[in-house]
Design a protein around this motif. Structure first.
Motif, PDB file in Angstrom:
ATOM      1  N   ASN A 180      -2.681 -61.398  52.739  1.00 38.46           N
ATOM      2  CA  ASN A 180      -3.347 -60.580  52.283  1.00 38.46           C
ATOM      3  C   ASN A 180      -4.411 -60.955  51.521  1.00 38.46           C
ATOM      4  OD1 ASN A 180      -1.566 -58.123  53.230  1.00 38.46           O
ATOM      5  ND2 ASN A 180      -0.502 -58.691  51.927  1.00 38.46           N
ATOM      6  N   ASP A 181      -5.159 -62.168  52.001  1.00 40.10           N
ATOM      7  CA  ASP A 181      -6.267 -62.297  50.973  1.00 40.10           C
ATOM      8  C   ASP A 181      -6.477 -62.653  49.405  1.00 40.10           C
ATOM      9  OD1 ASP A 181      -8.251 -62.081  52.628  1.00 40.10           O
ATOM     10  OD2 ASP A 181      -8.314 -59.241  51.982  1.00 40.10           O
ATOM     11  N   THR A 182      -4.327 -63.144  49.178  1.00 41.68           N
ATOM     12  CA  THR A 182      -4.546 -63.403  47.939  1.00 41.68           C
ATOM     13  C   THR A 182      -3.932 -65.143  48.387  1.00 41.68           C
ATOM     14  OG1 THR A 182      -3.983 -61.876  46.955  1.00 41.68           O
ATOM     15  CG2 THR A 182      -3.140 -63.624  46.211  1.00 41.68           C
ATOM     16  N   ALA A 183      -4.937 -66.494  47.870  1.00 42.88           N
ATOM     17  CA  ALA A 183      -3.821 -67.761  48.158  1.00 42.88           C
ATOM     18  C   ALA A 183      -2.315 -67.805  47.428  1.00 42.88           C
ATOM     19  CB  ALA A 183      -4.505 -68.979  47.327  1.00 42.88           C
ATOM     20  N   ILE A 184      -1.491 -68.575  48.103  1.00 37.84           N
ATOM     21  CA  ILE A 184      -0.277 -68.899  47.920  1.00 37.84           C
ATOM     22  C   ILE A 184       0.173 -70.187  47.791  1.00 37.84           C
ATOM     23  CG2 ILE A 184       0.342 -66.011  48.466  1.00 37.84           C
ATOM     24  CD1 ILE A 184       1.684 -68.636  50.822  1.00 37.84           C
ATOM     25  N   SER A 185       1.092 -70.960  47.232  1.00 36.79           N
ATOM     26  CA  SER A 185       1.829 -71.717  47.888  1.00 36.79           C
ATOM     27  C   SER A 185       3.406 -71.731  48.748  1.00 36.79           C
ATOM     28  CB  SER A 185       2.008 -72.995  46.532  1.00 36.79           C
ATOM     29  OG  SER A 185       2.668 -71.806  45.262  1.00 36.79           O
ATOM     30  N   GLU A 186       4.086 -70.679  47.663  1.00 40.49           N
ATOM     31  CA  GLU A 186       4.730 -70.071  48.022  1.00 40.49           C
ATOM     32  C   GLU A 186       5.222 -68.632  47.668  1.00 40.49           C
ATOM     33  OE1 GLU A 186       8.646 -71.732  47.093  1.00 40.49           O
ATOM     34  OE2 GLU A 186       8.100 -73.336  47.075  1.00 40.49           O
ATOM     35  N   HIS A 187       5.379 -67.672  49.203  1.00 38.01           N
ATOM     36  CA  HIS A 187       5.833 -66.304  49.579  1.00 38.01           C
ATOM     37  C   HIS A 187       6.435 -66.028  50.056  1.00 38.01           C
ATOM     38  CE1 HIS A 187       3.479 -62.073  48.602  1.00 38.01           C
ATOM     39  NE2 HIS A 187       3.439 -62.184  50.140  1.00 38.01           N
ATOM     40  N   ILE A 188       7.040 -64.638  49.394  1.00 39.18           N
ATOM     41  CA  ILE A 188       8.199 -63.958  50.161  1.00 39.18           C
ATOM     42  C   ILE A 188       7.477 -62.777  50.876  1.00 39.18           C
ATOM     43  CG2 ILE A 188      10.407 -62.190  50.273  1.00 39.18           C
ATOM     44  CD1 ILE A 188      10.860 -65.124  49.669  1.00 39.18           C
ATOM     45  N   LEU A 189       7.291 -62.923  52.313  1.00 41.50           N
ATOM     46  CA  LEU A 189       6.694 -62.151  53.724  1.00 41.50           C
ATOM     47  C   LEU A 189       7.581 -60.531  53.800  1.00 41.50           C
ATOM     48  CD1 LEU A 189       5.666 -64.875  56.190  1.00 41.50           C
ATOM     49  CD2 LEU A 189       4.247 -64.022  54.736  1.00 41.50           C
ATOM     50  N   GLN A 190       6.627 -59.862  53.753  1.00 36.75           N
ATOM     51  CA  GLN A 190       6.742 -58.916  54.055  1.00 36.75           C
ATOM     52  C   GLN A 190       6.481 -58.295  55.093  1.00 36.75           C
ATOM     53  OE1 GLN A 190       8.934 -56.527  52.168  1.00 36.75           O
ATOM     54  NE2 GLN A 190       9.143 -58.136  50.322  1.00 36.75           N
ATOM     55  N   PRO A 191       7.026 -57.149  56.302  1.00 36.56           N
ATOM     56  CA  PRO A 191       6.596 -56.674  57.117  1.00 36.56           C
ATOM     57  C   PRO A 191       4.491 -56.340  57.724  1.00 36.56           C
ATOM     58  CG  PRO A 191       8.579 -55.606  57.532  1.00 36.56           C
ATOM     59  CD  PRO A 191       8.267 -56.267  55.441  1.00 36.56           C
ATOM     60  N   ASP A 215      15.940 -66.882  55.242  1.00 34.56           N
ATOM     61  CA  ASP A 215      17.674 -66.962  55.032  1.00 34.56           C
ATOM     62  C   ASP A 215      18.416 -66.234  55.382  1.00 34.56           C
ATOM     63  OD1 ASP A 215      17.353 -65.202  53.536  1.00 34.56           O
ATOM     64  OD2 ASP A 215      16.508 -66.180  51.577  1.00 34.56           O
ATOM     65  N   GLY A 216      18.246 -65.406  55.811  1.00 35.60           N
ATOM     66  CA  GLY A 216      19.530 -63.987  56.550  1.00 35.60           C
ATOM     67  C   GLY A 216      19.371 -62.855  55.927  1.00 35.60           C
ATOM     68  N   ALA A 217      17.913 -63.311  54.908  1.00 34.70           N
ATOM     69  CA  ALA A 217      17.482 -60.928  53.542  1.00 34.70           C
ATOM     70  C   ALA A 217      16.269 -61.655  53.712  1.00 34.70           C
ATOM     71  CB  ALA A 217      18.124 -62.155  52.412  1.00 34.70           C
ATOM     72  N   THR A 218      15.231 -62.887  53.324  1.00 33.80           N
ATOM     73  CA  THR A 218      14.105 -62.706  53.105  1.00 33.80           C
ATOM     74  C   THR A 218      13.034 -63.672  54.216  1.00 33.80           C
ATOM     75  OG1 THR A 218      14.028 -64.184  51.622  1.00 33.80           O
ATOM     76  CG2 THR A 218      14.267 -61.910  50.857  1.00 33.80           C
ATOM     77  N   PHE A 219      11.944 -64.013  54.809  1.00 32.78           N
ATOM     78  CA  PHE A 219      11.147 -64.604  55.137  1.00 32.78           C
ATOM     79  C   PHE A 219      10.193 -65.077  53.912  1.00 32.78           C
ATOM     80  CE2 PHE A 219      12.304 -61.783  58.713  1.00 32.78           C
ATOM     81  CZ  PHE A 219      11.981 -62.583  59.447  1.00 32.78           C
ATOM     82  N   ARG A 220      10.576 -66.660  53.778  1.00 28.49           N
ATOM     83  CA  ARG A 220       9.634 -67.156  53.017  1.00 28.49           C
ATOM     84  C   ARG A 220       8.949 -67.881  53.653  1.00 28.49           C
ATOM     85  NH1 ARG A 220      10.092 -69.475  47.300  1.00 28.49           N
ATOM     86  NH2 ARG A 220      12.218 -67.944  47.394  1.00 28.49           N
ATOM     87  N   LEU A 221       7.032 -67.890  52.860  1.00 28.35           N
ATOM     88  CA  LEU A 221       6.380 -69.077  53.292  1.00 28.35           C
ATOM     89  C   LEU A 221       5.867 -69.829  52.871  1.00 28.35           C
ATOM     90  CD1 LEU A 221       3.674 -69.368  55.749  1.00 28.35           C
ATOM     91  CD2 LEU A 221       2.758 -67.498  53.886  1.00 28.35           C
ATOM     92  N   VAL A 222       6.059 -71.341  52.795  1.00 27.64           N
ATOM     93  CA  VAL A 222       5.803 -72.171  52.460  1.00 27.64           C
ATOM     94  C   VAL A 222       3.962 -73.112  52.783  1.00 27.64           C
ATOM     95  CG1 VAL A 222       6.389 -74.441  50.913  1.00 27.64           C
ATOM     96  CG2 VAL A 222       8.428 -72.605  51.947  1.00 27.64           C
ATOM     97  N   ASP A 223       3.780 -72.765  52.409  1.00 22.95           N
ATOM     98  CA  ASP A 223       2.008 -74.279  52.341  1.00 22.95           C
ATOM     99  C   ASP A 223       2.432 -75.625  51.946  1.00 22.95           C
ATOM    100  OD1 ASP A 223      -1.083 -74.106  53.080  1.00 22.95           O
ATOM    101  OD2 ASP A 223      -0.323 -75.856  51.298  1.00 22.95           O
ATOM    102  N   LEU A 224       2.524 -76.434  53.126  1.00 27.35           N
ATOM    103  CA  LEU A 224       2.735 -77.575  53.098  1.00 27.35           C
ATOM    104  C   LEU A 224       1.271 -78.756  52.648  1.00 27.35           C
ATOM    105  CD1 LEU A 224       4.812 -77.983  56.647  1.00 27.35           C
ATOM    106  CD2 LEU A 224       6.053 -77.355  54.104  1.00 27.35           C
ATOM    107  N   GLY A 225       0.776 -77.975  51.758  1.00 26.53           N
ATOM    108  CA  GLY A 225      -0.239 -78.881  51.627  1.00 26.53           C
ATOM    109  C   GLY A 225      -1.545 -78.772  52.157  1.00 26.53           C
TER     110      GLY A 225
END
Length: 421
Positions: free
Chosen positions: A73-84, A55-65
């Motif tokens: 990093n071994d943690t299940a997510i549905s949405e997550h702001i990614l870090q390098p 979005d210009g500032a952050t990378f958002r990872l979204v699981d599509l079901g």
């Protein structure tokens, strides 16, 4: 600030060393099939697994079901702001996320260790990506400390008996000479060659398995299971495996001719001689007025959303997906009215998952019938597959029709054998 490029490096044992760079100016779709920007060809990855948006500032990872889920990093997510340097798990495939020319304020993660293998040239949806092989310095940096090389044994202990060495060399020369004499005048065995012709931009499924020769009422030779595909020439054509054991999908890229080998038992390899001619017709032009584009896109969304309130039939889901993709083109892939574009994406994801679930059920059913030799039942399941994919612009449309034709031939052949008995 320009959109940064993102490097993905596979660090799991499966597909280890694959590496690709993508631009983050548009969402990065992740999935098993070639039409995703990040395509991971493994059964644990869903066809539409996840999406990464910048979005210009952050990378958002979204699981599509996805069926096997997404982890960071071994943690299940549905949405997550990614870090390098985050490690993302798509099913059983682990990928290191490395944005370039971008820094996050709370990024403290260190890159996980990985075996450094050469990068592969991306293909399919990754065709516009830039692959970068790991440099030699990277290999040593990831290898860590090494043990010192032990000192050599005394010269006397490691000296080989000269007579034994000469004897071994003589044996090698005799064997090589015998093989050379045996092969004099022999013509090497040519692989089975299948000629393929299509236009640039088109898809064509090819069955490299056993085929029926109507004139002799017997099977022609071919592979029974595709193990791998030789190096694909992305300049002329691209070849990829499908969910079916002996069918590959060929996509023409530019005018030219190329040979690509498909490997599998029992024949070893089959040569696809691919000839690409001409260009595919371009899509119809869009309205020039932005106001008219927004109006049509809104009409399409309202119509599809209303249709979604009732249970989708197979054909209506496909028709709705076709309309939604046209509406996305009307909005310039999000450049016009981003809020409506987001609604279109959500509706498309829902329909894709609905259709994909049905598709996977029918593919498993066909495989069960094939194993049991019930080709008539396989034909019925393939007919249901054809009702799910009715848009010629989708590659799966062509694949399921090839599957249907294949099992119609097998069914008719089996019935002819019964009549002869």
């Amino acid at each position: 600030m320009a959109n940064p490029r993102v490097r993905f490096t596979v660090v799991s044992a499966l597909l280890n060393g694959h590496q690709v760079e993508l631009d983050s100016g548009e969402p990065i779709s992740v999935g098993r099939t070639w039409d995703n920007r990040l395509a991971l060809d493994h059964k644990s990855v869903s066809r539409r697994h996840a999406r990464i948006e910048f979005d210009g500032a952050t990378f958002r990872l979204v699981d599509l079901g996805s069926h096997n889920g997404t982890q960071v990093n071994d943690t299940a997510i549905s949405e997550h702001i990614l870090q390098p340097n985050d490690t993302i798990g798509f099913g059983e495939i682990l990928v290191r996320f490395e944005p370039m020319g971008y820094s996050a304020t709370d990024s403290t993660a260190a890159p996980p260790p990985s075996a450094a293998l050469p990068a592969v040239v991306p293909s399919g949806a990754q065709a516009n990506a830039v692959a970068r092989p790991l440099a030699l310095d990277d290999v040593f940096a990831q290898a860590g400390m090494t043990e010192s090389i032990p000192k050599s044994e005394p010269q006397k202990a490691r000296r080989m008996n000269t007579g034994v060495l000469y004897a071994l060399l003589l044996i090698v020369v005799l064997v090589a000479g015998g093989l050379g004499i045996w092969h004099v005048g022999r013509v090497p065995k040519e692989p089975l060659t299948i000629a393929v012709q299509l236009r640039a931009g088109e898809f064509l499924p090819v069955d490299v398995g056993r085929r029926i020769d109507p004139s002799r009422q017997r099977y022609l030779p071919g592979v029974v299971r595709i193990d791998s595909i030789g190096e694909s020439d992305g300049k002329v054509a691209h070849v990829t495996k499908t969910e079916f054991r002996t069918i590959v999908l060929v996509r023409g890229r530019a005018e030219g001719e190329v040979d690509i080998f498909v490997y599998g038992p029992p024949v070893g390899d089959v040569r696809l001689r691919i000839i690409v001619r001409g260009e595919k017709e371009p899509p119809p032009p869009l309205p020039s007025s932005n106001t008219e584009r927004k109006r049509r896109a809104r009409e399409i969304y309202d119509r599809v959303h209303e249709r979604a309130k009732s249970a989708y039939a197979d054909h209506s889901a496909t028709e709705s997906l076709k309309e939604l993709r046209y509406a996305k083109r009307l909005l310039g892939d999000g450049k016009l009215e981003p809020s409506l574009y987001t609604l279109l994406l959500a509706e498309e994801d829902h329909l894709e998952k609905t259709r994909e679930k049905r598709y996977d059920e029918l593919v498993r059913e066909i495989d069960v019938h094939r194993t049991a030799g019930r080709y008539g039942e396989a034909v019925k399941a393939a007919e249901q597959l054809m009702r799910i994919y009715t848009d010629p612009e989708e590659p799966t449309y062509h694949v399921v029709r090839a599957v249907h034709l294949k099992y119609v031939e097998r069914r008719d052949y089996a019935e002819q054998l019964k009549q002869k008995r």
